[in-house]
Structures are given as structure tokens and as C-alpha cells.
Write a protein that holds these residues in place. Structure first.
Motif, PDB file in Angstrom:
ATOM      1  N   VAL A   1       0.844  -1.199   0.000  1.00 21.74           N
ATOM      2  CA  VAL A   1       0.000   0.000   0.000  1.00 21.74           C
ATOM      3  C   VAL A   1       0.883   1.256   0.000  1.00 21.74           C
ATOM      4  CG1 VAL A   1      -1.649   1.292   1.394  1.00 21.74           C
ATOM      5  CG2 VAL A   1      -1.998  -1.129   1.019  1.00 21.74           C
ATOM      6  N   THR A   2       2.008   1.201   0.745  1.00 18.14           N
ATOM      7  CA  THR A   2       2.931   2.348   0.771  1.00 18.14           C
ATOM      8  C   THR A   2       3.555   2.553  -0.607  1.00 18.14           C
ATOM      9  OG1 THR A   2       3.398   1.760   3.048  1.00 18.14           O
ATOM     10  CG2 THR A   2       4.868   3.350   2.040  1.00 18.14           C
ATOM     11  N   LEU A   3       3.939   1.429  -1.271  1.00 24.20           N
ATOM     12  CA  LEU A   3       4.505   1.518  -2.633  1.00 24.20           C
ATOM     13  C   LEU A   3       3.499   2.158  -3.584  1.00 24.20           C
ATOM     14  CD1 LEU A   3       6.801   0.590  -4.651  1.00 24.20           C
ATOM     15  CD2 LEU A   3       5.350  -1.391  -5.077  1.00 24.20           C
ATOM     16  N   PHE A   4       2.224   1.701  -3.511  1.00 24.32           N
ATOM     17  CA  PHE A   4       1.180   2.277  -4.362  1.00 24.32           C
ATOM     18  C   PHE A   4       1.040   3.770  -4.063  1.00 24.32           C
ATOM     19  CE2 PHE A   4      -1.443  -1.918  -4.761  1.00 24.32           C
ATOM     20  CZ  PHE A   4      -0.504  -2.396  -5.653  1.00 24.32           C
ATOM     21  N   ALA A   5       1.081   4.125  -2.773  1.00 20.21           N
ATOM     22  CA  ALA A   5       0.892   5.528  -2.378  1.00 20.21           C
ATOM     23  C   ALA A   5       2.015   6.406  -2.924  1.00 20.21           C
ATOM     24  CB  ALA A   5       0.820   5.643  -0.866  1.00 20.21           C
ATOM     25  N   VAL A   6       3.266   5.909  -2.864  1.00 19.61           N
ATOM     26  CA  VAL A   6       4.403   6.697  -3.353  1.00 19.61           C
ATOM     27  C   VAL A   6       4.288   6.889  -4.867  1.00 19.61           C
ATOM     28  CG1 VAL A   6       6.907   6.662  -3.666  1.00 19.61           C
ATOM     29  CG2 VAL A   6       5.930   6.063  -1.458  1.00 19.61           C
ATOM     30  N   CYS A   7       4.002   5.802  -5.595  1.00 17.40           N
ATOM     31  CA  CYS A   7       3.878   5.911  -7.064  1.00 17.40           C
ATOM     32  C   CYS A   7       2.693   6.803  -7.429  1.00 17.40           C
ATOM     33  CB  CYS A   7       3.713   4.536  -7.688  1.00 17.40           C
ATOM     34  SG  CYS A   7       5.192   3.547  -7.512  1.00 17.40           S
ATOM     35  N   ASP A   8       1.592   6.668  -6.675  1.00 19.34           N
ATOM     36  CA  ASP A   8       0.428   7.538  -6.897  1.00 19.34           C
ATOM     37  C   ASP A   8       0.807   8.998  -6.684  1.00 19.34           C
ATOM     38  OD1 ASP A   8      -1.807   6.280  -7.763  1.00 19.34           O
ATOM     39  OD2 ASP A   8      -2.526   5.729  -5.781  1.00 19.34           O
ATOM     40  N   GLY A   9       1.589   9.242  -5.635  1.00 19.45           N
ATOM     41  CA  GLY A   9       2.031  10.608  -5.333  1.00 19.45           C
ATOM     42  C   GLY A   9       2.822  11.195  -6.489  1.00 19.45           C
ATOM     43  N   ILE A  10       3.743  10.395  -7.047  1.00 19.04           N
ATOM     44  CA  ILE A  10       4.585  10.885  -8.152  1.00 19.04           C
ATOM     45  C   ILE A  10       3.725  11.160  -9.385  1.00 19.04           C
ATOM     46  CG2 ILE A  10       6.454  10.233  -9.724  1.00 19.04           C
ATOM     47  CD1 ILE A  10       7.622   8.590  -7.360  1.00 19.04           C
ATOM     48  N   THR A  11       2.889  10.189  -9.786  1.00 20.56           N
ATOM     49  CA  THR A  11       2.100  10.386 -11.015  1.00 20.56           C
ATOM     50  C   THR A  11       1.088  11.527 -10.835  1.00 20.56           C
ATOM     51  OG1 THR A  11       0.668   8.575 -10.321  1.00 20.56           O
ATOM     52  CG2 THR A  11       2.312   8.056 -11.972  1.00 20.56           C
ATOM     53  N   SER A  12       0.491  11.624  -9.618  1.00 17.45           N
ATOM     54  CA  SER A  12      -0.515  12.685  -9.454  1.00 17.45           C
ATOM     55  C   SER A  12       0.144  14.060  -9.432  1.00 17.45           C
ATOM     56  CB  SER A  12      -1.357  12.454  -8.202  1.00 17.45           C
ATOM     57  OG  SER A  12      -0.606  12.694  -7.054  1.00 17.45           O
ATOM     58  N   THR A  13       1.378  14.158  -8.885  1.00 16.50           N
ATOM     59  CA  THR A  13       2.071  15.457  -8.908  1.00 16.50           C
ATOM     60  C   THR A  13       2.388  15.853 -10.354  1.00 16.50           C
ATOM     61  OG1 THR A  13       3.032  14.903  -6.778  1.00 16.50           O
ATOM     62  CG2 THR A  13       4.023  16.733  -7.931  1.00 16.50           C
TER      63      THR A  13
END
Lengths: 145, 145
Positions: B80-92
């Protein structure tokens, strides 16, 4: 709650706030020195966002200085959460303004190649200062464990 | 870890991913239908960011469908943390692209008033779609308690 440098009422936190304030104030002043910034909405928005961030960072810097002088801890979880939410709002506004201004400066400089008729250097410097202020805000100030 | 709707491997999470994918794909397609988008760097960047987000959202939607079909939980804290980090990068990246494009569309439409010579409607719709995709990403997907 542990006392991480960078949190409110620490010397690290105060230094971050002061640098945020300085970068935002530089963005505001550099953009305001150009006489044609009001003709572009994105630049007006950058000035507004940088102004808001100046006020917020300056207020928190003053709070940090007071807390350090009277040796009072600001590391109450609710207070830290409030700071984090307000930081999130102001940093999102600053980032949006910096991105919009970056889009315009790249359009003027690279795509249209009309830097000779515009204040490209000032626009680019102000945008870079706004980005720097946002990056400092993104330093994890809040570790609310 | 509690099973919140919106997390990976829930129907809420799958719905969010599919909507993100649809909005990003719409932004990409609408921008690509204009013949003059490659002349503006910010619009090229929007196409690239929307493309990356399409790929990421589609991959996670497929993962969610698989996890739902075989009734397997993806709610491992590291995953879930990995998904959150990748989500953070793509959403930024998507947010930055949307802001830059919004700056340009406002410049063309409001400041220069030259919508008659440009594909303003398509540019504005693509930008709105990118913003919608970012808003859906910001829905708190991860509650790693």
C-alpha cells in the motif's frame, strides 16, 4: 512525540520557515518589478499565491521564535495537524501558480522565442523562487507519531 | 488493517482507478485530436503526463480486478505504501501538467482573446479532464493504520 528538527518550535523548523518566506518574498518582488506582469493571469496568480505564502510563513516563523524564546513546545498533535493542513493548502496554491507561470515562461522563451520583447529573466527567476519555496514546504515538517 | 472502500482490491478502489484511467485517457485523446498541440511545450507535457497516468491507473485496475476475482487482499502495508508513493509521483506530474496547460489556455482565452485562431475548447476540456483525474487520485486511497 519526538522532537524532530524541522517540526514547529525547533531551530530546523524556524530555518525552513525563514527560507520559505525569503523565497516567496523574492518571487513576489521579482515579479512585481516587471511592468507587464498584470497582463498575464498566471503571473497575477503567482503574485497572489506568493503573497499568501509570505504571510503564512512569516506568521509561523514568528510563532516559532516565540516558542523557542519561552521554551514552549508546539508539538501538540492537533496544532501540528492544523499547521500541516494549512501548509498543504498554501503549498498546493504555490505549486499550481509556479507550474502555470512555468508553462507561460516556456511558451514565451522556447515556443515563441520572443524573450527580447519580454522580461523573461525576471519571469523565470520568480517562477524558480516559487518552486524553491514549494520544495522547502514539502520537507516533512510534521511527524505526528 | 481495516477494509476501507477506496483502498486497493476493493470495489471502491477499482471504481476510482477506472475513473482515473477514463479521465486521463480523455485528456490524452482530446489533446491529441488538435493538430497544433505539439507547438506548445506545456500541451506536449500534458499528453506525456496523461499517458503515464493512463498506464499506471490501468495497471492498478487490472491488479484490483485480479485481487477481487481470486479474493486476495492487497492490503499489505508495504504494498500500500509503494502504491501511495507511485500515486504521489504520477498525481504530482499530472497536476503540474494540468496547471501549466491551464495557464496557457487562460492566456490564449482571457488575456490574448485569440480563441478564434486556436482549439480553445479542446485545450480547456483536456485540462479539465487532467484536473478531474488528479482530484480522483487525491481521494484518500490509503489508510495504512
Amino acid at each position: 512525540m519526538k522532537d524532530f528538527q524541522g517540526m514547529p518550535a525547533t531551530f530546523g523548523g524556524l530555518a525552513l520557515r525563514l527560507f520559505q518566506f525569503l523565497f516567496a518574498a523574492s518571487a513576489l518582488c521579482i515579479m512585481a518589478t516587471t511592468n507587464d506582469f498584470p497582463s498575464v493571469t498566471a503571473f497575477r496568480y503567482l503574485v497572489a499565491a506568493a503573497g499568501l505564502q509570505c504571510l503564512w510563513s512569516f506568521s509561523l516563523a514568528i510563532t516559532d521564535i516565540y516558542a523557542l524564546l519561552v521554551r514552549r513546545s508546539l508539538q501538540n498533535c492537533r496544532l501540528v495537524t492544523l499547521f500541516a493542513v494549512c501548509d498543504g493548502i498554501t503549498s498546493t496554491l504555490t505549486f499550481a501558480a509556479a507550474c502555470a507561470s512555468a508553462g507561460i515562461t516556456v511558451l514565451i522563451d522556447n515556443d515563441l522565442g520572443s524573450c527580447s520583447r519580454n522580461h523573461c529573466t525576471q519571469f523565470e527567476t520568480a517562477t524558480a523562487m516559487a518552486f524553491a519555496s514549494w520544495v522547502l514546504k514539502s520537507v516533512p515538517l510534521v511527524v505526528c507519531v
